[in-house]
Design an enzyme around this catalytic site. Sequence first.
Site, short mmCIF file in Angstrom:
data_model
loop_
_atom_site.label_atom_id
_atom_site.label_comp_id
_atom_site.label_asym_id
_atom_site.label_seq_id
_atom_site.Cartn_x
_atom_site.Cartn_y
_atom_site.Cartn_z
N LYS A 8 0.87 -1.18 0.00
CA LYS A 8 0.00 0.00 0.00
C LYS A 8 0.90 1.22 0.00
O LYS A 8 1.94 1.24 0.69
CB LYS A 8 -0.90 -0.03 1.24
CG LYS A 8 -1.93 1.10 1.30
CD LYS A 8 -2.86 0.98 2.50
CE LYS A 8 -3.88 2.11 2.54
NZ LYS A 8 -4.82 2.00 3.69
N SER A 59 -10.28 -0.11 7.03
CA SER A 59 -9.65 0.05 5.72
C SER A 59 -8.98 -1.19 5.14
O SER A 59 -8.57 -1.17 3.98
CB SER A 59 -8.63 1.19 5.77
OG SER A 59 -9.28 2.42 5.76
N SER A 110 -9.80 2.32 2.88
CA SER A 110 -8.85 3.05 2.06
C SER A 110 -7.87 2.14 1.30
O SER A 110 -7.24 2.59 0.35
CB SER A 110 -8.05 4.02 2.93
OG SER A 110 -7.26 3.30 3.86
#
Lengths: 478, 483
Positions: free
Chosen positions: B76, B175, B151
Site C-alpha cells: 500500500k 480500511s 482506504s
Amino acid sequence: MTWETVIGLEIHAQLATRSKIFSTSSTAFGAEPNTQANAVDLGLPGVLPVVNKDVVRMAVKFALATGAAIGKRSVFARKNYFYPDLPKGYQISQMAFPIVGEGVINITLPDGNEKRVGLTRAHLEEDAGKSVHDLFEGSTGIDLNRAGTPLLEIVSEPDMRSATEAVAYARYMHSLVRYIDICDGNMQEGSFRCDANVSIRKKGSETLGTRTEVKNVNSFRFLERAIDFEVERQIEILEDGGTIVQETRLYDADRDETRSMRSKEEANDYRYFPDPDLPPLVIDDAFIEAVAKTMPELPNVRRTRFIDSLKIAPDDAHALCADKQMANYFEAVLEGQNFAPKLASNWILGEVFARMNKDDVELVNMPVPATELGDLIKRVDDGTLSSKLGKQVFDALWSGDTGVDAIIESKGLKQISDTGAIEGMIDEVIAANPSQLAEYRAGKEKLLAFFVGQVMKASKGKANPAQLNQMLKEKLKG
Amino acid sequence: MHDKTLTEQASLLKARSISSVELVDHYLERIARLNPDLNAYLCVDEEGAKSSAQAADKALAAGNAGPLTGIPIAQKDIFCTKGIATTCGSKILQNFKAPYNATVVDKLAQSGTVMLGKANMDEFAMGSSNENSFYGAVANPWQRDRVPGGSSGGSAALVAAQLASAATGTDTGGSIRQPAAFCGITGIKPTYGRISRYGMIAYASSLDQAGPMARTAEDCAVLLQAMSGHDEKDSTSSTLEVPDFTATLNDKLDGLRIGIPKEYFGEGLDGDIADAVHSALAELEKAGAILKEISLPNQSHCIPAYYVIAPAEASSNLSRFDGVRFGYRCENPQNIDDLYTRSRGEGFGDEVKRRILIGAYALSAGYYDAYYLKAQQVRQLVSNDFTDAFNEVDVIAGPTTPTTAFKTGEKTDPISMYLNDLFTVSANLSGLPGLSAPCGFSEGLPIGLQLVGPVQQEARLLNIAHQYQQITDWHKHTPEGIA
C-alpha cells in the site's frame, strides 16, 4: 500608592544528554546547520518518537534534588502550532501529567535571609529548531540541529516579590541543575533560559494582577533589568489609570526595555492532546531508587557540612557551594593537607577568584591544579612563605610553572626565618640610619614601619614578617 | 500461475517447478495488461522486482528459502519505500521519496518477498471507496463501475484481480476489512501494536494498524507472521511474543463459542448480507461452534466517537505537510502564511481538509471536553462492551459491511460514506483483531464475514477463517475478465 511585585519564573534547562529526547541524533552545540537532524527530527512522514531513557533519569534526579513529587505516570502531549522551525507542526511536551509535580525549595537571598519558593511542576519537552534570518537574501534559513533537544521546563509559583528574589531563585536553579549534572547551565548557548511572568498589585491585595511574560533573557543581569523595567512600566500604566494587557514581551538588552511580541488574543490555541505515538511514561520505585543512588551531595547539604565540619564562615561556604566545580576544587585543595580549611577558602575566594575574573578564565580552564594550590597554602601555613611570597608562587603556578617547592627553590623565594640572619640585617639597617633611630627613641614610633621596610628590602622581601617585627622592636628599644 | 494461492505458489517455488523471476514476469505482464482499467497500482518497480526475484531464486536454489521467498506482493502506498515514490494517495507527496523503508517493508523484504509496486489508496487512508485518491479512483474487479472499498482499495482490487500474490493494507476504521469484503478477498487487521507503524504514514496513530490482504486466511497467516513483532522504533508496538499463526490453522472448532451481536443485524443491513452471514454462521455451527446472541450496547456510538478521535489525531499528524521541508510547495509563496495556506490548500484533497477541520475543531479550546474527551470516554465504553462479551464467547462474528460495493460516484454525502465503517470501527477503537473473509455474493458482488477476537488472538481468527474456507469455496470465486 505602594505596589507589590509578583514574579513567577519558567526555566528551560537543556538536559545534558548525548542524544535527543526522541531521536538518536547528537545534541552537541555548534555543528554545521542540519548535520544533526535525522528523519525523526525532520518530521518526515511515518517516523515515530522514542523516549530517550536518559531524559527520564535526569528529570527524576531533579525531582529528588528538589524534593518535588515524581509523576509516576506522566503523559506526553502535543502542542500544535505552525512554525517553520517546528518540523512536525507540533511540539511534544507534557501538559496534564508532568514528570515532576509540586515541590517547595528554600533559597538564600543576598541579604542572608531564607526565601521559600513553591515549584508548580517541571515537565519534559523537545526544543524547536532555529530560524536563520540574516544568512539568505529575501528568505529564511532553517537549522534543525536543535530540534528535539531535550528540555526540562521548571515552573515556579508566583512567589518572588522582587527582581532580586527572582534572580536568587534563578541562580539557585542554575547551580542545582549543574550540581546534579543534568544541564551545563550555559546561558549564552541557550542551555538555561528564563522567562519571567511579572505582575504588580496593590500592597495587601490577595488577587493577582494581569501578568506579562518576559522572554529572551539570557543572563542573570538581564533578568534583573528586564523585570525592573517591566515593573516600572506596569506601575506607570496603572498609575496613569491604564490597564495591563496580558501579553508576551521580549527583552531587548541593547535598549534595556521590553517590547510586545504577541497579546493573549493573538496567542495560538495549541490544541493540546495526549500524543498517541507515546504510551504514558511509567516510572517504578526500582528506577527511582537506582537514580537516588547516583545523587551527588546537594549544595545546601554541602554548605552546612562546610560550615559545621570545616568551620568555614557561612557567607564563604555559600559562595563556594554556588558552583559545584568550585566546591569540588576547594575540597580537592584540602585533600591530604593538614592546614585549616579556612585558609583554602580564603585563597580561593580571594586570590583565585580575583585572578579568574581579571583574566576572564572559567574554572574548567583554571591553570592551577588543586594539589598545587594545596601545597602552596601548606608552605604559607608552615612559614616557608610569607603570604606576599605566596602570591608570587601563585603567579608562577598561574603562568604554568609546576611544583610549589621547586618554584620556591628556583626563584629563591624561601622566607628567611633564621633569627641570626634577620638580626644581622636589622643591625645593619639601624647602623645606617642613626637619625631615624634617634627620632624613634624620642617617641616617633611611626618610624617602625620605615625600619621594617628597610629590613624587608635588605632581605629582598623574604624575611619572616612576624619574626622581623618582634626582633626589630626589641633592637630599637636599645 | 496467478490463480494459485500464495501458499500454493510458495510450494511450487520451493519445489522449483517455477522460479520467482517467472512468477514476477508473469505478474508484470498482467499488470501491464489489466491495471490500466483498474488503476490499482500507482507505480510498478519492474527493475527492483526483477532483481529481488533473482535474489530470491538464488536463495531458493541454495535451499535458504522461507515460506515467502520469491512471492510477489504489492505495498500500500502508505508505507515508505526507500528510493521509490511514496505518495499516500496525495498530491502533497507527489514526488516524495523517503530515505528509509517502513519496518513492514523491511520485514517483508527480509522474508524474501518481491515488491512489484505500490498500491493505490484513499488520500492519507481517509475514505471507504478509494475515490479520494489524487491519482484516480480504483475499479472493483467484480464490477468495474463499483468501488473496491477503501482506504486499501488498490490493495484489495489488485489481489482480487490477481495482479500480485498478496498485498499489504492498513486499517484505521475498517480500511483492510471493508475493501477485502467488497473485493471478495481475506484480510486481517491484527491487534493494535502487533505490527510496527514505523514508516507507515500516520492517519490516526492510536487506531492505525497494518495487516495482510490475500486470497485465503492461510496466506494471511503466513504474511502476518512476517510482518509482526516488536520494533524499537515504534513505542506503541507490542513486546509480547508473536505466536506461530500457521500452527493452529487446522485446529478444530468444536466447542468454539461465537457471539453474534444483535446490534449488527438491525436497520441498515442489506438483506442478502444478513442471509449470507447467517448461512456462514450455520456452517461454522456444523463444524462444531456454538452460536450465542450477545449485545454490544454502545455499538451505535462507535461512528460518532471514531469521527472525532481519528480526525483529531489526523489534524495534528498532517501538520508536518507544510511545504517547508518536503512534498508539494505552492508556486511563489509571498510569505510563510501564504506558503502554508496555499501549499496545504492546493496539496490536500477535500476529504483530508474536511477531517483536518473537524479534528482541529474537536481539539480547540472550549470544545475539547465536549468532543475529544467525550469521544475517548465512549471509546472506553465500547472497549468495555467487548471485554464483557469475551467473558461469554471466544470470538464475535457478523457482517463486515452493511452493503456490498456501491457505484463509483454514488455516495456524495460524507455521512453516508462514513456509515460504511459501521461494523468495523469498534475493533479499532478497542485495539482488537478483526478479520474479513468472503462468505457469499449478492447480485454478483462479494459479501464479507467479519470475525473479531480478544487482544492477541489473531491465531484464533485465522484458524476459524481457515476452517471455514476448508468447507466453503466463496474465496475461490474469481471476477470475470481477469484471465
